[in-house]
Design an enzyme around this catalytic site. Structure first.
Site, PDB file in Angstrom:
ATOM      1  N   LYS A  38      -8.244 -26.947 -17.174  1.00 34.70           N
ATOM      2  CA  LYS A  38      -9.656 -27.016 -16.824  1.00 34.70           C
ATOM      3  C   LYS A  38     -10.123 -25.791 -16.028  1.00 34.70           C
ATOM      4  O   LYS A  38     -11.177 -25.224 -16.320  1.00 34.70           O
ATOM      5  CB  LYS A  38      -9.835 -28.261 -15.948  1.00 34.70           C
ATOM      6  CG  LYS A  38     -11.096 -28.982 -16.129  1.00 34.70           C
ATOM      7  CD  LYS A  38     -11.050 -30.303 -15.373  1.00 34.70           C
ATOM      8  CE  LYS A  38      -9.983 -30.357 -14.320  1.00 34.70           C
ATOM      9  NZ  LYS A  38     -10.357 -31.043 -13.093  1.00 34.70           N
TER      10      LYS A  38
ATOM     11  N   ARG B 220     -14.766 -37.472  -9.613  1.00 34.89           N
ATOM     12  CA  ARG B 220     -13.395 -37.914  -9.866  1.00 34.89           C
ATOM     13  C   ARG B 220     -13.302 -39.413 -10.080  1.00 34.89           C
ATOM     14  O   ARG B 220     -12.231 -39.941 -10.356  1.00 34.89           O
ATOM     15  CB  ARG B 220     -12.486 -37.541  -8.687  1.00 34.89           C
ATOM     16  CG  ARG B 220     -12.156 -36.072  -8.629  1.00 34.89           C
ATOM     17  CD  ARG B 220     -11.219 -35.809  -7.459  1.00 34.89           C
ATOM     18  NE  ARG B 220     -11.125 -34.385  -7.172  1.00 34.89           N
ATOM     19  CZ  ARG B 220     -10.230 -33.585  -7.744  1.00 34.89           C
ATOM     20  NH1 ARG B 220      -9.354 -34.073  -8.582  1.00 34.89           N
ATOM     21  NH2 ARG B 220     -10.207 -32.307  -7.450  1.00 34.89           N
TER      22      ARG B 220
ATOM     23  N   ARG C 160       5.597 -25.141 -13.715  1.00 33.39           N
ATOM     24  CA  ARG C 160       4.936 -24.097 -12.926  1.00 33.39           C
ATOM     25  C   ARG C 160       5.850 -23.525 -11.856  1.00 33.39           C
ATOM     26  O   ARG C 160       6.527 -24.254 -11.149  1.00 33.39           O
ATOM     27  CB  ARG C 160       3.712 -24.678 -12.217  1.00 33.39           C
ATOM     28  CG  ARG C 160       2.487 -24.720 -13.064  1.00 33.39           C
ATOM     29  CD  ARG C 160       1.335 -25.192 -12.199  1.00 33.39           C
ATOM     30  NE  ARG C 160       0.212 -25.613 -13.018  1.00 33.39           N
ATOM     31  CZ  ARG C 160      -0.738 -26.451 -12.598  1.00 33.39           C
ATOM     32  NH1 ARG C 160      -0.667 -26.970 -11.398  1.00 33.39           N
ATOM     33  NH2 ARG C 160      -1.727 -26.761 -13.398  1.00 33.39           N
TER      34      ARG C 160
ATOM     35  N   ARG D 159       5.945 -25.143  -6.136  1.00 34.62           N
ATOM     36  CA  ARG D 159       5.181 -25.761  -5.045  1.00 34.62           C
ATOM     37  C   ARG D 159       5.541 -27.248  -4.976  1.00 34.62           C
ATOM     38  O   ARG D 159       5.742 -27.885  -6.007  1.00 34.62           O
ATOM     39  CB  ARG D 159       3.684 -25.631  -5.300  1.00 34.62           C
ATOM     40  CG  ARG D 159       3.166 -24.218  -5.235  1.00 34.62           C
ATOM     41  CD  ARG D 159       1.659 -24.255  -5.335  1.00 34.62           C
ATOM     42  NE  ARG D 159       1.224 -25.287  -6.275  1.00 34.62           N
ATOM     43  CZ  ARG D 159      -0.029 -25.559  -6.602  1.00 34.62           C
ATOM     44  NH1 ARG D 159      -0.981 -24.864  -6.039  1.00 34.62           N
ATOM     45  NH2 ARG D 159      -0.329 -26.492  -7.461  1.00 34.62           N
TER      46      ARG D 159
ATOM     47  N   ARG E  29       0.220 -37.809  -9.429  1.00 36.38           N
ATOM     48  CA  ARG E  29      -1.115 -37.211  -9.639  1.00 36.38           C
ATOM     49  C   ARG E  29      -1.711 -37.694 -10.955  1.00 36.38           C
ATOM     50  O   ARG E  29      -2.911 -37.964 -11.045  1.00 36.38           O
ATOM     51  CB  ARG E  29      -1.011 -35.682  -9.650  1.00 36.38           C
ATOM     52  CG  ARG E  29      -0.818 -35.086  -8.264  1.00 36.38           C
ATOM     53  CD  ARG E  29      -0.374 -33.645  -8.327  1.00 36.38           C
ATOM     54  NE  ARG E  29      -1.420 -32.739  -8.793  1.00 36.38           N
ATOM     55  CZ  ARG E  29      -1.187 -31.486  -9.171  1.00 36.38           C
ATOM     56  NH1 ARG E  29       0.039 -31.013  -9.162  1.00 36.38           N
ATOM     57  NH2 ARG E  29      -2.171 -30.723  -9.560  1.00 36.38           N
TER      58      ARG E  29
END
Ligand code: ZN
Length: 319
Positions: A13, A88, A127, A162, A173
């Site tokens: 996004k 959200r 990531r 991270r 999440r």
């Protein structure tokens, strides 16, 4: 162009928003950036938000909406905006609708960036970031056997993951997204604003898809359908909510995607269908009249009634 991009963490996004900013020359309004900026500038809302954040709490919707409203008053937003990170959940979407309607600037399109659950997990868990320059890499798009170091920095420092991106956190999440944010697909679908794109694969191809969807007459159509939906509000909303809640597994997500695709198809074909139905009905009628024996003739009224029922349903399908 007043756009909301919907997508789970890892759907791309952020990247695509920035490309749309370039393509259409409208700003991206990120609630995260707004908050940081308001706090840094010490605006009244910023001071309020800072106190809340320092107490370890989440900034309430009213404050965030206030910041968005202030941002919308700036001249660069005259031609439109891309809203990022908001809404959200349904409550936020409703509050946003009320505010935008009051400003005479309702949303013109909502695009859902659809990526299967497994792919999202893979993308986020893959990531790796460079602590030195902040660049983000993905182990799955790096050459096989490549060292996990930053080629961008002198001395090639090692990349790290991270804490937010480790697999357990990712699952958490995505769960929050499914429970809170995904119902917006049904919400905006009910308003006739929603378009879905397959957001897997090449970044440029996805941008092209997005630009196509946002520039197409389907967007215009969605807007006019939105008006019709408001008039017949209760029915489509009730119809769509269960489907939106169901999307908990990769499989049901795919099903949702197929449904959305089918919906778009149905929209474009609805006219032709109605025509075809009318024709078929007339044909069946005359056939029954001309060739049917007594028993079939008795059945004819039922058929006619069924056809009438079908005809009644047709407009609902348009949405
Ligand atoms: Zn680096």
């Amino acid at each position: 162009m007043r756009i909301v991009l919907l997508g789970a963490p890892g759907s791309g996004k952020g990247t695509q928003s920035q490309r749309l900013v370039q393509r259409f020359g409208i700003p991206q309004i990120s609630t995260g950036d707004l908050l940081r900026s308001a706090v840094a500038r010490g605006t009244p809302l910023g001071i309020k938000a800072r106190a809340v954040m320092e107490a370890g709490k989440l900034v309430d919707d009213a404050t965030v909406l206030g910041m968005i409203e202030e941002r919308l008053a700036e001249p660069d937003v005259a031609r439109g905006f891309i809203l990022d990170g908001f809404p959200r959940n349904i409550a936020q979407a409703e509050a946003l609708d009320r505010m935008l309607t009051a400003l005479g600037k309702p949303l013109t399109a909502v695009v859902q960036m659809d990526v299967p659950y497994a792919e999202l997990t893979r993308r986020i868990a893959g990531r790796r970031s460079c602590q030195n320059c902040g660049r983000v890499y993905n182990i799955y798009s790096m050459p096989v056997g490549a060292a996990l170091v930053c080629p961008n920095c002198p001395g090639n420092p090692p990349l790290f993951q991270r804490p937010d991106d480790n697999e357990a956190t990712v699952v958490e999440r995505l769960k929050v997204y499914e429970a809170q944010t995904r119902p917006l697909v049904g919400y905006y679908g009910g308003q006739g604003l929603l378009q879905s794109i397959d957001a897997q694969g090449d970044v440029d191809a996805i941008t092209a898809l997005l630009v196509g969807v946002l520039s197409s007459p389907a967007g215009e159509k969605a807007r006019s359908v939105a008006g019709a939906t408001k008039r017949a509000k209760s029915r489509p909303a009730a119809k769509k909510k269960p489907g939106a809640k169901a999307g908990k597994s990769a499989r049901s997500k795919v099903a949702g995607k197929a449904k959305a695709k089918a919906k778009t198809k149905a929209k474009t074909k609805a006219k032709a269908k109605t025509k075809a139905k009318t024709k078929a009905k007339a044909k069946a009628k005359s056939r029954a009249r001309n060739t049917a024996p007594k028993s079939a003739r008795k059945a004819a009224p039922v058929t006619r009634r069924a056809a009438a029922r079908k005809k009644k349903k047709a407009p609902a399908r348009k949405k």
